[in-house]
Design a protein around this motif. Structure first.
Motif, PDB file in Angstrom:
ATOM      1  N   VAL A 116       0.856  -1.189   0.000  1.00 54.56           N
ATOM      2  CA  VAL A 116       0.000   0.000   0.000  1.00 54.56           C
ATOM      3  C   VAL A 116       0.892   1.240   0.000  1.00 54.56           C
ATOM      4  CG1 VAL A 116      -1.788   1.265   1.252  1.00 54.56           C
ATOM      5  CG2 VAL A 116      -1.910  -1.228   1.092  1.00 54.56           C
ATOM      6  N   ALA A 117       1.487   1.574   1.163  1.00 55.83           N
ATOM      7  CA  ALA A 117       2.534   2.609   1.192  1.00 55.83           C
ATOM      8  C   ALA A 117       3.814   1.955   0.691  1.00 55.83           C
ATOM      9  CB  ALA A 117       2.711   3.155   2.595  1.00 55.83           C
ATOM     10  N   ARG A 118       4.368   2.480  -0.373  1.00 55.23           N
ATOM     11  CA  ARG A 118       5.365   1.733  -1.163  1.00 55.23           C
ATOM     12  C   ARG A 118       6.633   2.551  -1.359  1.00 55.23           C
ATOM     13  NH1 ARG A 118       2.741  -0.652  -6.500  1.00 55.23           N
ATOM     14  NH2 ARG A 118       1.460  -1.528  -4.820  1.00 55.23           N
ATOM     15  N   PRO A 119       7.814   1.995  -1.059  1.00 55.58           N
ATOM     16  CA  PRO A 119       9.058   2.692  -1.392  1.00 55.58           C
ATOM     17  C   PRO A 119       9.182   2.890  -2.901  1.00 55.58           C
ATOM     18  CG  PRO A 119       9.482   0.776   0.025  1.00 55.58           C
ATOM     19  CD  PRO A 119       8.065   0.674  -0.432  1.00 55.58           C
ATOM     20  N   LEU A 120       9.852   3.933  -3.299  1.00 51.82           N
ATOM     21  CA  LEU A 120      10.001   4.190  -4.725  1.00 51.82           C
ATOM     22  C   LEU A 120      10.718   3.059  -5.443  1.00 51.82           C
ATOM     23  CD1 LEU A 120       9.124   7.060  -3.777  1.00 51.82           C
ATOM     24  CD2 LEU A 120      10.690   7.988  -5.497  1.00 51.82           C
TER      25      LEU A 120
END
Length: 928
Positions: free
Chosen positions: A707-711
């Motif tokens: 969901v919240a994702r590192p680039l």
């Protein structure tokens, strides 16, 4: 897209569903077989694996052969991890001794090449894979070392290699994960890896089959396997390593002789400390966008040493070495393979994605009601009001104070009538000092034998908020039934909507127990990893405490997981709806039952900044529902810090403002009008994006997407994305670039290659798009703005218009933000159900809508209509299209001309007002 062509936006509705069910099984295992040994000498710095030869050894010196010590300092593997050794003591271990000018960094005593170790017998086929026996002829310096180790090699899928190292002569504790996601049969021809073995001394090498790159190489240092000391070292494919939480770190770990301890502890986030959770999983970014992951399934205390070779050493002080290697080949595939082992995350209720408000210090229902009313009066969205332990009578859980919270049931019902939810804290410690017959949870627990016992078989008594407390053993099925009965009885009086399980490392204010702990090798093992407090029982229970499955020594790190499972199951059975549980302690697999928050963060700018890698790390660990306490928990916030934290927190997957009672208030309404306006704007933006966020959670639940994702997850071939942890993505579509420094009104943000459109700015109108070739850009960021960019080729579903709860926001008109690619295409989707019922995806009670924008004539699309009942009464109120090269001559909605449309030539944005039923197939076309 050429001039004169038509662009079509359309909807694809489908009701395809697949069954997905996971059950949790706790397997009974005998405790470790150990002999007693003397208490560790207080003068030993870190352990007692073996002494200096001048003091303790009578064996003949085993000096390394010539040339075996000739290695670069950064390639040394420590042979004296437990204590400082003289040259003689080091060489008596058969190791090399070579002092360096500085004490920090490379070890002085280190293993030579080809250090005598285990010898591997022939690999033989089994029904599960292959097996071999490892035997050691020359003992090392370890006490109670295993002369024989059994190796089993299996491959669950083409991308996953599984190796287990066990002692065949004794029954040691093994973590038994529940059946997770079904995996296909392994096919050696399709495997992404090849494996090589060095027989004497034993080691193995894992290569990526596509390019021959070495993923693991354990021949660099010896395998050690003793009763309370298991060590395995490996070279790493690169220095780009993430994971090994929970620690206060950047997204990329520091490999400059860093030690990380995995041992759950009640400890506010700060550097060089073991924190609330243990996740022995790491991911390595390789070259060319490839990645792999490694998971050590072990619940004992673990220390991980990182060195700049690059290399890594695992040390576990119990259990077995149960190792998984995930070959990806891309970062997202690594996470999916990992979650196929530990389980996919649960689907949260829709309301849990709204704004939550809590404080330790809402001392009465009157205060709590007043806070919620002031939020409403100031038009701040608020879905969930919380209470900390203030509600409890004499700090005892499953009670409420009859004077200060006498109308708690009525308050909760009032919140429900306003469309709000209510959550309170539930600590595991059960007060044991009340007179018999006056506190049912303890009285019933005694009768049903649910509490952890000490080494003599009596109930272990610790100390938490209510004073003397007993601790439930959640590995015991009867305890889980008792826990559900306690929750059911309390819920019949106070109909809470979710539970917050805190202090569940488990935390205790006395070391071990009120009576201390017995002197044994469990309390003082031959080697103790670097834990806060110096001893394993610091701030928690005795290691010799007895639980159903084994000793607390083996089960400590899993306490929060077992409580989360019990609480999730209880809420599901009692409420009959999707459970919400928030846990502080965590272990692999907890994302199936609970969300997590990052604990007692401080109200300062550094903690704001480090909250981003903390959230991203938990996404890698399979816990997408995660956030930090907005505006900080400890210390006084400032107005500017709280505004910036509210802006960032609006993009935490889980958003809660939580404050400690000695601190200044930090509810949004206490600040100045300009600050309130900025906070309100951020909250309203979050609420408008909840349909998109909810859809991301659907993909996490069904396919292990982050969901919240590192680039680097989304742009693995872009070297500039490898270390970025001041920005992050929601899914693959939204790029969030918050301000993280005091006084900043602009920031340098990295925009990967492609076109990026600003979702909004201070005047709520789109800014000029960024046509990036992969570069940093200086973005304006006044106090009322957080920069959010939409990636070309994506369609974002939103619901627009102010709303104070998700009950209200879910009735608002939908709105589509369409960011066209250079070729004139875009795609998006929406998962929609009632937001609260159990197993809607598994039973097919949902709508899944696909939005596609493209040029008519270049692509032919059909739109089968599926189950659309969930969208009845909802309309598409409009859309904005980024990247329209010239003003539309006309716009059609389902073939009829639309009068309400505009175009801005400066930003190439066309906006269209609509009123189309979302439950029906529609198309919007425009001619240029």
């Amino acid at each position: 897209m050429g001039h004169g062509s038509n662009l079509t936006a359309a909807v694809l509705v489908s009701a395809l569903a697949a069954c997905w069910f996971i059950s949790l099984l706790w397997a009974h295992q005998a405790p470790l077989v150990r002999s007693d040994c003397a208490k560790r000498n207080a003068t030993e710095a870190h352990g007692r694996l073996g002494g200096d030869a001048a003091e303790t050894s009578s064996e003949e010196t085993r000096r390394p052969r010539d040339g075996a010590c000739a290695m670069a300092p950064e390639s040394r593997f420590d042979c004296a991890r437990d204590r400082l050794l003289s040259q003689r003591g080091c060489e008596d271990r058969g190791c090399c001794y070579a002092p360096l000018p500085h004490s920090a960094g490379p070890p002085w005593c280190f293993y030579p090449t080809l250090y005598p170790g285990y010898r591997m017998g022939p690999l033989t086929p089994t029904a599960r894979g292959q097996e071999a026996t490892l035997t050691r002829a020359t003992p090392s310096h370890l006490p109670r070392e295993m002369s024989t180790v059994h190796l089993e090699v299996t491959g669950g899928t083409a991308g996953c290699l599984h190796l287990t190292f066990k002692d065949p002569s004794s029954q040691r504790y093994e973590v038994k994960l529940p059946a997770a996601v079904p995996q296909g049969e392994d096919d050696a021809q399709d495997a992404l890896y090849s494996t090589e073995y060095q027989s004497d001394p034993f080691g193995f090498i894992v290569r990526r089959r596509s390019n021959g790159r070495v993923i693991m190489n354990t021949t660099v240092a010896p395998l050690l396997f003793a009763d309370q000391y298991l060590q395995l070292s490996t070279a790493l494919a690169s220095s780009l390593v993430s994971g090994l939480g929970e620690h206060y770190t950047s997204l990329l770990l520091d490999l400059n002789w860093t030690s990380l301890t995995l041992w759950n502890r009640n400890m506010a986030p700060h550097a060089d400390a073991n924190l609330y959770g243990s996740h022995p999983f790491y991911m390595v970014q390789e070259e060319d966008g490839l990645a792999h992951g490694v998971f050590l399934l072990n619940s004992n205390a673990i220390e991980v040493m990182l060195q700049p070779t690059p290399a890594l050493t695992w040390v576990a002080i119990g259990g077995i070495l149960d190792l998984y290697v995930f070959l990806g080949p891309d970062p997202q595939s690594v996470i999916r393979q990992y979650l196929q082992v530990i389980g996919y995350p649960m689907m949260p209720p829709y309301w849990s994605l709204g704004f939550h408000l809590c404080r330790w210090g809402y001392t009465t229902t009157l205060t709590t009601r007043h806070v919620a009313q002031r939020m409403h009066n100031a038009t701040f969205p608020l879905d969930v009001q919380w209470n900390d332990l203030d509600y409890a009578n004499k700090d005892r859980v499953f009670t409420f104070d009859p004077w200060r919270f006498g109308d708690l049931p009525e308050m909760v019902e009032d919140f429900h009538e306003r469309g709000m939810k209510y959550i309170l804290i539930l600590d595991p410690g059960i007060s044991s000092s009340s007179p018999p017959g006056t506190y049912s949870p303890f009285d019933e627990g005694l009768k049903r034998d649910v509490f952890i016992k000490n080494a003599t078989g009596h109930i272990l008594i610790g100390k938490v908020w209510p004073g003397q407390t007993a601790f439930p053993d959640f590995t015991n099925p009867e305890t889980r039934r008792w826990w559900e009965d306690c929750i059911r009885d309390f819920h019949s009086k106070v109909p809470v909507d979710g539970l917050w399980i805190d202090m569940n490392e488990p935390a205790s204010f006395v070391q071990g127990s009120a009576e201390g702990c017995p002197a044994s090798d469990l309390e003082n093992p031959p080697y103790t990893p670097k834990v806060v407090g110096g001893q394993l029982s610091s701030g928690t229970l005795c290691m010799s405490a007895q639980q159903k499955l084994s000793t607390h020594y083996d089960l400590h790190n899993m306490y929060g997981l077992t409580e989360a499972y019990a609480t999730h199951s209880a809420l599901m059975n009692i409420r009959g709806q999707r459970p919400f549980v928030l846990s502080r302690s965590s272990f692999p697999g907890i994302g199936r039952f609970s969300g997590v928050w990052t604990g007692d963060v401080g109200s300062d700018w550094e903690q704001l900044r480090y909250s981003i890698p903390a959230v991203l790390q938990f996404g890698l660990f399979g816990v997408p529902l995660v956030g930090a306490d907005v505006c900080g928990f400890g210390g006084n916030t400032t107005e500017e810090l709280c505004v910036r934290w509210m802006q960032l927190g609006a993009f935490y997957p889980f958003m809660r403002n939580h404050n400690d009672k000695p601190n200044a208030p930090q509810e949004p309404y206490v600040f100045g009008q300009k600050a309130q306006a900025a906070m309100r704007s951020a909250l309203n933006l979050r609420y408008s994006l909840l349909p998109f966020l909810y859809t991301l959670f659907h993909h996490a639940h069904t396919s292990a997407a982050t969901v919240a994702r590192p680039l680097f997850m989304e742009f693995p071939t872009d070297d500039n994305c490898q270390a970025v942890d001041r920005q992050f993505l929601w899914g693959s579509s939204l790029l969030i670039s918050p301000v993280l420094e005091q006084g900043a009104v602009e920031l340098a943000a990295y925009l990967p290659s492609g076109t990026w459109y600003s979702l909004h700015n201070v005047s709520q109108t789109p800014m000029h798009p960024f046509y990036s070739k992969g570069r940093y850009s200086l973005l304006p960021a006044p106090l009322d703005t957080i920069n959010v960019h939409v990636r070309e080729g994506h369609i974002i579903p939103q619901q627009v218009g102010p709303a104070l709860t998700t009950v209200a926001s879910r009735r608002k008109p939908f709105f589509l933000t369409v960011a066209l690619s250079a070729g004139g295409w875009a795609w998006g989707d929406l998962f929609w159900d009632d937001g609260d019922k159990l197993h809607t995806f598994e039973t097919g009670h949902y709508c899944y809508v696909t939005f596609t924008a493209g040029q008519v004539g270049k692509r032919r699309v059909t739109f089968p209509l599926g189950m659309n009942w969930a969208l009845d009464g909802l309309v598409l109120g409009g859309l904005q299209v980024f990247g329209v090269p010239s003003p539309p001559r006309y716009v059609l909605a389902n073939g009829d001309k639309v009068k309400d449309f505009t175009y801005r030539s400066d930003t190439k944005v066309s906006s269209v007002g609509l009123a189309l039923p979302m439950s029906e197939v529609f198309s919007v076309q425009w001619a240029l």
